[in-house]
Design an enzyme around this catalytic site. Structure first.
Site, short mmCIF file in Angstrom:
data_model
loop_
_atom_site.label_atom_id
_atom_site.label_comp_id
_atom_site.label_asym_id
_atom_site.label_seq_id
_atom_site.Cartn_x
_atom_site.Cartn_y
_atom_site.Cartn_z
CG HIS A 1 -1.60 -5.71 7.59
ND1 HIS A 1 -1.11 -5.97 6.33
CD2 HIS A 1 -0.97 -4.59 8.01
CE1 HIS A 1 -0.22 -5.04 6.00
NE2 HIS A 1 -0.11 -4.20 7.01
CG HIS B 1 -2.68 3.55 8.84
ND1 HIS B 1 -2.88 2.99 7.60
CD2 HIS B 1 -1.59 2.91 9.36
CE1 HIS B 1 -1.97 2.04 7.37
NE2 HIS B 1 -1.17 1.98 8.42
CD GLU C 1 0.30 -0.86 5.54
OE1 GLU C 1 1.32 -1.05 6.21
OE2 GLU C 1 -0.83 -1.20 5.93
FE LIG Z 1 1.29 -2.63 7.46
#
Ligand SMILES: [Fe+2]
Length: 312
Positions: free
Chosen positions: A12, A193, A240
């Site tokens: 996202h 990331h 995440e």
């Molecule tokens: Fe996020």
């Protein structure tokens, strides 16, 4: 009864939302990313879910460090887009499904899964970007959405196993809802990331691809990944990915992977995406079982007719 017809996971990345809002989707850099979702939009147009349950994390938009629920369930009738510093994204207001959301709250809490009920909440890119990727940019979103926010911004986040079990509890809740609703569950965020510190820009495609493989084939293996391993292998924000396990927990053990897309980079992250459906053979078997009583009934009816003829 309501049923979960598929699970979808997607990154996202906020820059994807900015590229849509600034009409940059045809630029070569972004076209590479958006072209990977063309098939997904076609799939979604066919799937036509009645409701989406969307697992995401809030990025200090609805919640601040003053109050961060581990799991929060959006029970409101609508969720406006949040102002993340540049004004709210020009996307439709998200309509909720308060009845199903209240049912999920009751079911998971009585199932000893204590979730925070949220009756007023704005939603940020964590929710709106995956909506764009799967539904495009319509004037109104085509179906109601129940947001489920997971804390992955303030230590300690929940474990992958706990997320997976939340998915299980959500499935149980959905399958006990009396209305015939076709539900798709989204797990969003990730993949590898890191946005700050000496390792900023870290991407680990090998880890990401193994995660995608196991999401389909061996999700329980993924539930054993510890926080430190996510940090080490997938960067500080790679945590995440635990949100994908909520989606996976909401599906049956065996699934069919109907689509996958992975590209690097978008902004400074890896973009991953997968669509999973219930395993077809299992679905066929279930359909076969359902037919059997009908066959038995036909044979019983034939026997009854013969008996009536004989008795005449
Ligand atoms: Fe996020």
């Amino acid at each position: 009864m309501a049923k979960i017809i598929a699970g979808v996971s997607s990154s996202h990345v906020p820059a994807i939302g900015a590229a849509i809002d600034n009409k940059q989707t045809e630029e070569p850099y972004w076209k590479r990313v958006f072209s990977g979702f063309e098939k997904s939009k076609e799939w979604m147009a066919q799937a036509k879910p009645d409701v989406v349950i969307l697992i995401y994390n809030d990025h200090a938009s609805a919640f601040s460090v003053e109050m961060v629920p581990t799991f929060a369930l959006g029970c409101a009738a609508e969720f406006p887009p949040a102002d993340e510093g540049w004004g709210p994204r020009p996307v439709p207001v998200v309509k909720g499904h308060p009845q199903l959301a209240a049912h999920i709250a009751q079911s998971v809490i009585l199932d000893e899964f204590d979730i925070t009920v949220v009756n007023k909440m704005e939603v940020d890119h964590g929710l709106t970007v995956p909506m764009n990727l799967l539904f495009g940019s319509p004037k109104e979103w085509p179906c109601p959405v129940i947001p489920v926010a997971v804390n992955v911004v303030l230590y300690p986040p929940p474990t992958g196993h706990r997320c997976f079990m939340l998915g299980r509890a959500i499935r149980k809740a959905v399958e006990s809802y009396p209305e015939d609703l076709r539900v798709v569950v989204f797990g969003t965020g990730g993949m590898s990331h890191q946005i700050s510190g000496p390792r900023a820009g870290l991407i680990n495609s090998k880890f990401d691809k193994a995660f995608l493989d196991n999401l389909t084939k061996d999700p329980k293996k993924l539930t054993r990944i510890q926080h430190l391993e996510y940090m080490r292998e997938a960067g500080a924000e790679g945590i995440e990915m635990v949100m994908w396990l909520v989606m996976r927990g909401a599906l049956e053990d065996k699934v069919d992977e109907v689509y996958r897309f992975y590209t690097v980079p978008a902004s400074n992250t890896a973009v991953g995406h997968i669509i999973l459906e219930p395993h077809r053979r299992a679905a066929k078997k279930a359909a076969g079982k359902a037919k059997k009583p009908a066959g038995k009934m036909k044979r019983a009816a034939a026997r009854a007719k013969t008996a009536v003829r004989r008795s005449r």
